[in-house]
Design a protein around this motif. Structure first.
Motif, PDB file in Angstrom:
ATOM      1  N   UNK A 175      30.211  45.432  31.713  1.00  0.00           N
ATOM      2  CA  UNK A 175      30.538  46.401  32.759  1.00  0.00           C
ATOM      3  C   UNK A 175      31.912  46.120  33.370  1.00  0.00           C
ATOM      4  N   UNK A 176      32.284  44.821  33.430  1.00  0.00           N
ATOM      5  CA  UNK A 176      33.524  44.423  34.097  1.00  0.00           C
ATOM      6  C   UNK A 176      33.840  42.987  33.677  1.00  0.00           C
ATOM      7  N   UNK A 177      35.123  42.679  33.667  1.00  0.00           N
ATOM      8  CA  UNK A 177      35.549  41.311  33.337  1.00  0.00           C
ATOM      9  C   UNK A 177      36.666  40.886  34.272  1.00  0.00           C
ATOM     10  N   UNK A 178      36.476  39.750  34.871  1.00  0.00           N
ATOM     11  CA  UNK A 178      37.544  39.159  35.681  1.00  0.00           C
ATOM     12  C   UNK A 178      37.886  37.789  35.113  1.00  0.00           C
ATOM     13  N   UNK A 179      39.132  37.626  34.711  1.00  0.00           N
ATOM     14  CA  UNK A 179      39.580  36.347  34.180  1.00  0.00           C
ATOM     15  C   UNK A 179      40.052  35.441  35.314  1.00  0.00           C
ATOM     16  N   UNK A 180      40.030  34.154  35.044  1.00  0.00           N
ATOM     17  CA  UNK A 180      40.509  33.174  36.012  1.00  0.00           C
ATOM     18  C   UNK A 180      42.024  33.289  36.126  1.00  0.00           C
ATOM     19  N   UNK A 181      42.509  33.311  37.344  1.00  0.00           N
ATOM     20  CA  UNK A 181      43.940  33.507  37.593  1.00  0.00           C
ATOM     21  C   UNK A 181      44.695  32.188  37.686  1.00  0.00           C
ATOM     22  N   UNK A 182      44.165  31.281  38.480  1.00  0.00           N
ATOM     23  CA  UNK A 182      44.838  30.008  38.724  1.00  0.00           C
ATOM     24  C   UNK A 182      44.242  28.937  37.811  1.00  0.00           C
ATOM     25  N   UNK A 183      45.087  28.394  36.951  1.00  0.00           N
ATOM     26  CA  UNK A 183      44.633  27.428  35.955  1.00  0.00           C
ATOM     27  C   UNK A 183      45.121  26.033  36.340  1.00  0.00           C
ATOM     28  N   UNK A 235      41.899  18.090  35.288  1.00  0.00           N
ATOM     29  CA  UNK A 235      41.987  19.450  34.748  1.00  0.00           C
ATOM     30  C   UNK A 235      43.149  19.597  33.775  1.00  0.00           C
ATOM     31  N   UNK A 236      42.931  20.470  32.777  1.00  0.00           N
ATOM     32  CA  UNK A 236      43.969  20.700  31.763  1.00  0.00           C
ATOM     33  C   UNK A 236      43.851  22.136  31.245  1.00  0.00           C
ATOM     34  N   UNK A 237      43.675  23.086  32.161  1.00  0.00           N
ATOM     35  CA  UNK A 237      43.300  24.433  31.744  1.00  0.00           C
ATOM     36  C   UNK A 237      44.451  25.239  31.150  1.00  0.00           C
ATOM     37  N   UNK A 238      45.673  24.897  31.485  1.00  0.00           N
ATOM     38  CA  UNK A 238      46.791  25.625  30.881  1.00  0.00           C
ATOM     39  C   UNK A 238      46.896  25.347  29.388  1.00  0.00           C
ATOM     40  N   UNK A 239      46.306  24.262  28.962  1.00  0.00           N
ATOM     41  CA  UNK A 239      46.270  23.938  27.534  1.00  0.00           C
ATOM     42  C   UNK A 239      45.412  24.941  26.772  1.00  0.00           C
ATOM     43  N   UNK A 240      44.422  25.496  27.451  1.00  0.00           N
ATOM     44  CA  UNK A 240      43.417  26.298  26.753  1.00  0.00           C
ATOM     45  C   UNK A 240      43.455  27.792  27.063  1.00  0.00           C
ATOM     46  N   UNK A 282      35.186  45.153  42.052  1.00  0.00           N
ATOM     47  CA  UNK A 282      34.245  45.973  41.289  1.00  0.00           C
ATOM     48  C   UNK A 282      33.160  46.494  42.240  1.00  0.00           C
ATOM     49  N   UNK A 283      32.885  47.783  42.146  1.00  0.00           N
ATOM     50  CA  UNK A 283      31.862  48.410  42.984  1.00  0.00           C
ATOM     51  C   UNK A 283      30.498  48.210  42.338  1.00  0.00           C
ATOM     52  N   UNK A 284      29.552  47.702  43.118  1.00  0.00           N
ATOM     53  CA  UNK A 284      28.196  47.496  42.607  1.00  0.00           C
ATOM     54  C   UNK A 284      27.218  47.622  43.768  1.00  0.00           C
ATOM     55  N   UNK A 285      26.251  48.536  43.608  1.00  0.00           N
ATOM     56  CA  UNK A 285      25.231  48.754  44.641  1.00  0.00           C
ATOM     57  C   UNK A 285      25.864  49.020  46.011  1.00  0.00           C
ATOM     58  N   UNK A 286      26.873  49.864  46.008  1.00  0.00           N
ATOM     59  CA  UNK A 286      27.569  50.255  47.232  1.00  0.00           C
ATOM     60  C   UNK A 286      28.298  49.092  47.925  1.00  0.00           C
ATOM     61  N   UNK A 287      28.547  48.054  47.179  1.00  0.00           N
ATOM     62  CA  UNK A 287      29.316  46.927  47.708  1.00  0.00           C
ATOM     63  C   UNK A 287      30.529  46.709  46.814  1.00  0.00           C
ATOM     64  N   UNK A 288      31.671  46.430  47.431  1.00  0.00           N
ATOM     65  CA  UNK A 288      32.878  46.133  46.676  1.00  0.00           C
ATOM     66  C   UNK A 288      32.999  44.609  46.558  1.00  0.00           C
ATOM     67  N   UNK A 289      32.835  44.121  45.338  1.00  0.00           N
ATOM     68  CA  UNK A 289      32.780  42.687  45.099  1.00  0.00           C
ATOM     69  C   UNK A 289      34.133  42.148  44.644  1.00  0.00           C
ATOM     70  N   UNK A 290      34.561  41.074  45.258  1.00  0.00           N
ATOM     71  CA  UNK A 290      35.772  40.381  44.825  1.00  0.00           C
ATOM     72  C   UNK A 290      35.372  39.130  44.066  1.00  0.00           C
ATOM     73  N   UNK A 291      35.509  39.156  42.748  1.00  0.00           N
ATOM     74  CA  UNK A 291      35.039  38.048  41.905  1.00  0.00           C
ATOM     75  C   UNK A 291      36.198  37.098  41.601  1.00  0.00           C
ATOM     76  N   UNK A 292      35.969  35.828  41.870  1.00  0.00           N
ATOM     77  CA  UNK A 292      36.968  34.790  41.609  1.00  0.00           C
ATOM     78  C   UNK A 292      36.311  33.653  40.832  1.00  0.00           C
ATOM     79  N   UNK A 293      37.147  32.802  40.252  1.00  0.00           N
ATOM     80  CA  UNK A 293      36.638  31.684  39.459  1.00  0.00           C
ATOM     81  C   UNK A 293      37.261  30.381  39.961  1.00  0.00           C
ATOM     82  N   UNK A 294      36.453  29.525  40.481  1.00  0.00           N
ATOM     83  CA  UNK A 294      36.779  28.148  40.899  1.00  0.00           C
ATOM     84  C   UNK A 294      38.128  28.047  41.605  1.00  0.00           C
TER      85      UNK A 294
END
Length: 540
Positions: free
Chosen positions: A104-112, A118-123, A133-145
């Motif tokens: 339905x939706x995809x949010x990628x991690x922004x800050x690596x 940590x070594x996320x820029x390697x990967x 993303x709108x879901x059940x009348x709520x606007x969700x802001x999805x972030x990763x770590x």
């Protein structure tokens, strides 16, 4: 909206096992009429996958599993799942939102992150945008770590030029969601709660934070997922160092009076979890500890029993001509108090045979070579038992010893896992007192007698090292706080002492590189988070 939080303990690469766990939680959430279920960062394969992420067979299996096993279960429930996403020869660390049987939706991690462990820029390739993303009348802001760890007002600086949360907040989101694999160190939970409280108040938004739990190699993940009100009060907080599951109604969030006292018990629980998961996830069932009658091996044995059960821990006492009667009594008493199997294997005959072979006229020199020889004889014995009987050997050295190189390669450093290698000696004593909080498990004499390797007559650690109450703060200042020699001296320490300690720490990297993985419980452990060269010199 009813939201299920699934704080799970994945095993790296165990796609089938992790999927079983994920699917069972989805089914449970459906039975409880949840609208949405949220899993941690990269939970489908576990964090950190390191170079396993490049395995294309795994990549294909993930794609197939998401399409055939996750998407079909999302017709009547939203599913936010942490997973790698492969696209155009790039890999993204993604939060995949499945709903109505499809992605339905995809949010990628922004800050690596690319510091400490940590070594996320390697990967990974970073996200190109941050959209709610709108879901059940709520606007969700999805972030990763890491996406929530860059608030300029909280830190008084920005590590990264962009702030994904700031972008999402400007678009009118109702709820902040963060899926995470945030590794533990002592004080991390309190810091994380304080930071999230600041964010909730700043943006006046509820926060749903879902963190991985479990031990993966050196790293231990505490879980402690949470739901926070707009005013920064906690509506719910998950268990620390255990899996957890809850369904909360965002329209009926309570305000709980929850306080976290991150005392020595948190280090204890972290290490127990770290030992249990390392042993089990590497395919072992039982562990061996070389008991010396000293504080380090006693604490290691106690942690092993708490992690694996007394029936799965073996203690081996290997006395030499220099071992004291008190140590023999204390080692046996510890084993008895723990209820573990206990064996005594003297090394005198083996040691004498080496002396006869290696020393002219059977002379005993009592030098470092002979001291280390005893440790290496013991290392051979425990590895023989490990090979024959299937035990994982737990190394018993502490952080103070590793820092100063006060340990023997292929001797007391032998083992598959360094359990207390991130605990300075003074903290080992504190942990021992915690273990004895209800009854005497570690004999009281072990906590009182001067620490000794007992490799020569009347030997004491302080013959070779500064007193631990002086040494440990210097090591912490240099390793964890990254202070210069001059800055440490200004704290009130003798200049010659500081220079000698730092010189010793620097010169012992070759030993630490050959040590087993060290369970991380401080802000900077030896190993993956401290990548120092071996062949170098301090010359500036």
């Amino acid at each position: 909206m009813k939201v299920a939080i699934a704080q799970i303990n994945p095993t790296i690469g165990d796609l089938k096992g992790n999927l079983e766990k994920i699917i069972s939680k989805i089914d449970r959430a459906k039975n409880l009429s949840a609208d949405l279920i949220i899993f941690p960062e990269l939970s489908i394969i576990g964090y950190p996958p390191r170079d396993l992420i490049y395995n294309m067979d795994l990549a294909k299996a993930i794609e197939t599993s998401l399409k055939e096993k996750i998407a079909p279960r999302s017709y009547d429930i939203g599913i936010i799942l942490g997973s790698p996403y492969y696209e155009d020869k790039n890999i993204y660390n993604s939060a995949l939102f499945f709903y109505k049987g499809k992605l339905y939706f995809r949010q990628d991690k922004t800050l690596l992150p690319n510091y400490d462990v940590f070594d996320e820029k390697r990967y990974f390739k970073p996200a190109s945008n941050n959209i709610p993303i709108k879901f059940k009348n709520k606007l969700l802001g999805i972030t990763i770590c890491e996406d929530i760890w860059n608030d300029k007002d909280y830190w008084n600086r920005k590590i990264y030029e962009i702030d994904p949360l700031e972008k999402l907040a400007s678009q009118g989101i109702d709820i902040i969601i963060n899926i995470s694999a945030s590794p533990y160190y002592h004080g991390k939970i309190s810091l994380r709660i304080d930071m999230l409280r600041h964010i909730a108040r700043k943006y006046k938004k509820e926060i749903i934070y879902v963190n991985q739990v479990g031990g993966n190699d050196e790293l231990i993940f505490d879980g402690t997922s949470l739901v926070m009100n707009k005013d920064g009060s906690l509506a719910w907080i998950g268990k620390e160092f255990e899996e957890d599951f809850v369904v909360i109604d965002t329209n009926k969030l309570s305000r709980e009076n929850i306080t976290i006292n991150e005392d020595i018990s948190f280090i204890y629980k972290a290490l127990v979890l770290g030992v249990r998961d390392y042993v089990i996830k590497t395919g072992f069932k039982k562990a061996l500890v070389a008991l010396s009658g000293g504080i380090d091996s006693s604490v290691t044995a106690c942690l092993a029993v708490a992690a694996l059960g007394k029936e799965n821990v073996l203690g081996i006492y290997m006395p030499s001509r220099y071992s004291s009667k008190e140590s023999a009594i204390d080692a046996e008493m510890l084993a008895k108090n723990l209820g573990i199997e206990y064996r005594v294997i003297p090394i005198e005959k083996i040691f004498s045979s080496f002396i006869e072979t290696l020393n002219p006229n059977n002379r005993v020199f009592m030098d470092n070579a002979e001291e280390n020889l005893q440790a290496r004889i013991r290392g051979n014995i425990i590895m023989f038992i490990s090979n024959r009987e299937g035990y994982l050997v737990l190394s018993t050295g502490n952080k103070s010893e590793l820092a100063m190189g006060y340990c023997t390669l292929y001797g007391d450093m032998t083992g598959g896992l360094s359990v207390i290698g991130d605990l300075p000696k003074t903290l080992v004593y504190e942990l021992a007192r915690y273990i004895n909080r209800d009854r005497e498990i570690i004999p009281e004499r072990v906590l009182r007698k001067p620490p000794s390797a007992e490799l020569r007559p009347n030997q004491k650690d302080e013959d070779s090292l500064p007193p631990y109450h002086v040494l440990d703060p210097i090591i912490k200042s240099y390793i964890e706080d990254n202070l210069t020699v001059e800055e440490i001296i200004k704290l009130g320490y003798n200049s010659e002492l500081v220079e000698n300690v730092v010189k010793k720490v620097d010169s012992m990297e070759y030993k630490r590189r050959q040590a087993p993985p060290v369970l991380k419980v401080t802000s900077k452990a030896f190993g993956v988070g401290r990548r120092m060269p071996i062949a170098w010199r301090r010359n500036w």
